[in-house]
Design a protein around this motif. Structure first.
Motif, short mmCIF file in Angstrom:
data_model
loop_
_atom_site.label_atom_id
_atom_site.label_comp_id
_atom_site.label_asym_id
_atom_site.label_seq_id
_atom_site.Cartn_x
_atom_site.Cartn_y
_atom_site.Cartn_z
N ASN A 152 9.54 -8.14 16.28
CA ASN A 152 10.67 -8.22 17.21
C ASN A 152 11.99 -7.93 16.50
N ARG A 153 12.15 -8.47 15.29
CA ARG A 153 13.39 -8.20 14.54
C ARG A 153 13.51 -6.72 14.19
N LEU A 154 12.39 -6.13 13.77
CA LEU A 154 12.41 -4.70 13.44
C LEU A 154 12.77 -3.86 14.66
N ASP A 155 12.22 -4.22 15.80
CA ASP A 155 12.55 -3.50 17.03
C ASP A 155 14.05 -3.63 17.34
N TRP A 156 14.58 -4.84 17.16
CA TRP A 156 15.99 -5.05 17.42
C TRP A 156 16.84 -4.20 16.48
N HIS A 157 16.50 -4.22 15.17
CA HIS A 157 17.25 -3.43 14.19
C HIS A 157 17.15 -1.94 14.48
#
Length: 142
Positions: free
Chosen positions: A65-70
């Motif tokens: 999820n964090r990678l998608d956000w970044h």
């Protein structure tokens, strides 16, 4: 199979049937408690592995999820940064005399170099994301 071997098997089979039952009894008496202990220990380890796997799955989901956000933020920032760099480049340009193509050619080359640098940075970031995704997918066994 030779006749002697066949005869030996035929004669030894009833004896083996009787001995096998006794061998299993002796084995169960001598080693049964240890086998039970090992089974309990194995069941406990299976429970721990299951718990750790679920915990890891939660961490992987959070990281994804964090990678998608970044990744989304990077996609949003790229055109903004490009526009800002263009405006800064315009402010940095010295006055150009009319009809002199040299400064304009230098500016095009400089802008081209900046664009290549930005595209290289984006490509490296995407490559890193791909490696992280591959690593996570292999750890989960998907």
């Amino acid at each position: 199979m030779s006749g002697v071997k066949r005869l030996g098997k035929v004669l030894a089979f009833p004896l083996w049937r009787k001995l096998r039952w006794r061998i299993e009894q002796v084995t169960e008496q001598r080693h049964g408690p240890r086998f039970d202990e090992l089974r309990r220990e194995l069941d406990g380890l299976r429970g721990e592995v299951h718990t750790l796997r679920e915990e890891l799955r939660g961490h992987v989901e959070a990281i994804t999820n964090r990678l998608d956000w970044h990744d989304n933020e990077l996609k949003l920032m790229t055109p903004i940064l490009s526009g800002l760099q263009t405006r800064v480049a315009e402010l940095e340009r010295p006055g150009v005399a009319e009809g002199d193509p040299r400064p304009a050619l230098d500016e095009v080359r400089a802008e081209h170099a900046r664009i290549r640098a930005r595209l290289t940075a984006v490509a490296k970031y995407e490559e890193r994301l791909a490696r992280v995704e591959d690593t996570l997918s292999t750890r989960l066994g998907q």
